[in-house]
Design a protein around this motif. Structure first.
Motif, mmCIF file in Angstrom:
data_model
loop_
_atom_site.group_PDB
_atom_site.id
_atom_site.type_symbol
_atom_site.label_atom_id
_atom_site.label_comp_id
_atom_site.label_asym_id
_atom_site.label_seq_id
_atom_site.Cartn_x
_atom_site.Cartn_y
_atom_site.Cartn_z
ATOM 1 N N PRO A 20 0.831 -1.212 0.000
ATOM 2 C CA PRO A 20 0.000 0.000 0.000
ATOM 3 C C PRO A 20 0.864 1.261 0.000
ATOM 4 N N ASP A 21 0.343 2.315 -0.606
ATOM 5 C CA ASP A 21 1.120 3.545 -0.771
ATOM 6 C C ASP A 21 1.595 4.111 0.561
ATOM 7 N N ASN A 22 0.722 4.103 1.579
ATOM 8 C CA ASN A 22 1.122 4.682 2.862
ATOM 9 C C ASN A 22 2.263 3.892 3.495
ATOM 10 N N LEU A 23 2.263 2.568 3.297
ATOM 11 C CA LEU A 23 3.339 1.749 3.843
ATOM 12 C C LEU A 23 4.623 1.912 3.029
ATOM 13 N N HIS A 24 4.477 2.102 1.738
ATOM 14 C CA HIS A 24 5.655 2.352 0.901
ATOM 15 C C HIS A 24 6.335 3.646 1.333
ATOM 16 N N GLN A 25 5.554 4.676 1.560
ATOM 17 C CA GLN A 25 6.112 5.946 2.009
ATOM 18 C C GLN A 25 6.705 5.822 3.414
ATOM 19 N N LEU A 26 6.037 5.070 4.279
ATOM 20 C CA LEU A 26 6.564 4.852 5.623
ATOM 21 C C LEU A 26 7.905 4.135 5.576
ATOM 22 N N TYR A 27 8.008 3.116 4.748
ATOM 23 C CA TYR A 27 9.262 2.367 4.641
ATOM 24 C C TYR A 27 10.392 3.283 4.153
ATOM 25 N N ARG A 28 10.083 4.176 3.222
ATOM 26 C CA ARG A 28 11.097 5.130 2.748
ATOM 27 C C ARG A 28 11.527 6.064 3.881
ATOM 28 N N ARG A 29 10.574 6.526 4.686
ATOM 29 C CA ARG A 29 10.921 7.413 5.800
ATOM 30 C C ARG A 29 11.768 6.685 6.844
ATOM 31 N N VAL A 30 11.454 5.421 7.078
ATOM 32 C CA VAL A 30 12.256 4.630 8.007
ATOM 33 C C VAL A 30 13.709 4.609 7.567
ATOM 34 N N ASN A 31 13.928 4.403 6.275
ATOM 35 C CA ASN A 31 15.292 4.272 5.757
ATOM 36 C C ASN A 31 16.034 5.600 5.672
ATOM 37 N N THR A 32 15.331 6.705 5.722
ATOM 38 C CA THR A 32 15.999 8.003 5.653
ATOM 39 C C THR A 32 16.062 8.718 7.005
ATOM 40 N N GLU A 33 15.171 8.338 7.939
ATOM 41 C CA GLU A 33 15.064 9.104 9.184
ATOM 42 C C GLU A 33 15.429 8.324 10.443
ATOM 43 N N LEU A 34 15.407 6.990 10.394
ATOM 44 C CA LEU A 34 15.609 6.207 11.607
ATOM 45 C C LEU A 34 16.887 5.389 11.552
ATOM 46 N N LEU A 35 17.444 5.115 12.717
ATOM 47 C CA LEU A 35 18.531 4.161 12.834
ATOM 48 C C LEU A 35 17.965 2.744 12.782
ATOM 49 N N TYR A 36 18.823 1.784 12.428
ATOM 50 C CA TYR A 36 18.453 0.362 12.438
ATOM 51 C C TYR A 36 17.241 0.092 11.553
ATOM 52 N N SER A 37 17.261 0.646 10.339
ATOM 53 C CA SER A 37 16.115 0.507 9.436
ATOM 54 C C SER A 37 15.831 -0.941 9.072
ATOM 55 N N ARG A 38 16.809 -1.819 9.221
ATOM 56 C CA ARG A 38 16.594 -3.234 8.905
ATOM 57 C C ARG A 38 15.588 -3.885 9.856
ATOM 58 N N MET A 39 15.281 -3.206 10.953
ATOM 59 C CA MET A 39 14.304 -3.738 11.890
ATOM 60 C C MET A 39 12.883 -3.623 11.351
ATOM 61 N N CYS A 40 12.669 -2.834 10.320
ATOM 62 C CA CYS A 40 11.325 -2.643 9.771
ATOM 63 C C CYS A 40 10.896 -3.870 8.970
ATOM 64 N N SER A 41 9.661 -4.282 9.143
ATOM 65 C CA SER A 41 9.178 -5.519 8.510
ATOM 66 C C SER A 41 9.295 -5.487 6.994
ATOM 67 N N GLY A 42 8.807 -4.440 6.352
ATOM 68 C CA GLY A 42 8.900 -4.340 4.908
ATOM 69 C C GLY A 42 7.792 -5.071 4.171
ATOM 70 N N HIS A 43 7.853 -4.969 2.853
ATOM 71 C CA HIS A 43 6.778 -5.416 1.972
ATOM 72 C C HIS A 43 6.404 -6.887 2.157
#
Length: 216
Positions: A20-43
């Protein structure tokens, strides 16, 4: 922390429901704004969490370890309707604004209640006040055993626990690996669940390992 072959994972992503678009945008923000982005579940894992939620059809879900809110939103998306709820616990209070923004931007965000604090301290009250049909564990690996022991007697028959990172980058099967506290925590959890005849269990070798546990 990917145990799934990258080419295979790319192939899978091209043959499953779109993100979903909102999750795609969230995943991008995780990778640009947060540490340890690999912790995010992803698609891929997110679509699996939604599907599992659809299959289990829980009225109330508990998540340990919100991080960015991606997995909570996938679970909320899989709920039958707005009468069903997700309680999610996040230890790091500096993530609260990021998480609440993600929930506010999602059509399913209103189904989620965020609790900021230590899961070990919050769990007794949440378990006393609510009956959960499904629990998703993705918090401190050192405490998986303690989480399980707190949860298992409180859950009704037929409830599911979904535990993430249970292959822990393959370290659980590598006898030569230095056993740090997180690896030991996951190994002790896996051994405990394997020996518990009160539950059915299976480990899915997806990404970093996902264990499905059903209380008999």
């Amino acid at each position: 922390m990917l145990t799934t072959d990258k080419d295979i994972e790319d192939y899978i992503i091209n043959h499953i429901d779109r993100e979903p678009d909102n999750l795609h945008q969230l995943y991008r923000r995780v990778n640009t704004e947060l540490l340890y982005s690999r912790m995010c579940s992803g698609h891929l894992q997110g679509r699996l969490l939604k599907m599992l939620t659809r299959m289990i059809r829980p009225q109330r879900v508990l998540e340990l370890g919100t991080y960015a809110g991606y997995s909570a939103l996938c679970i909320a998306e899989g709920l039958a309707d707005d009468s069903c709820r997700v309680d999610t616990i996040e230890l790091e209070d500096e993530l609260e604004d990021f998480i609440r923004r993600a929930f506010d931007e999602s059509p399913c965000g209103s189904r989620i209640e965020l609790h900021i604090g230590d899961a070990m301290q919050l769990l007794p009250t949440l378990l006393a006040d609510n009956s959960y049909d499904m629990v998703y564990i993705d918090a401190n690996k050192r405490h998986y055993v303690e989480y399980y022991k707190l949860l298992i007697d409180s859950l009704p028959s037929g409830a599911f626990i979904v535990a993430d990172n249970t292959l822990w980058d393959g370290k659980v099967a590598d006898k030569e690996t230095h056993l740090d506290a997180q690896t030991r925590g996951i190994m002790e959890f896996n051994d405990l669940v394997a020996a518990d005849d009160r539950v059915e269990k299976v480990i899915i070798p997806l990404r970093d390992g996902l264990t499905l546990i059903r209380k008999k």
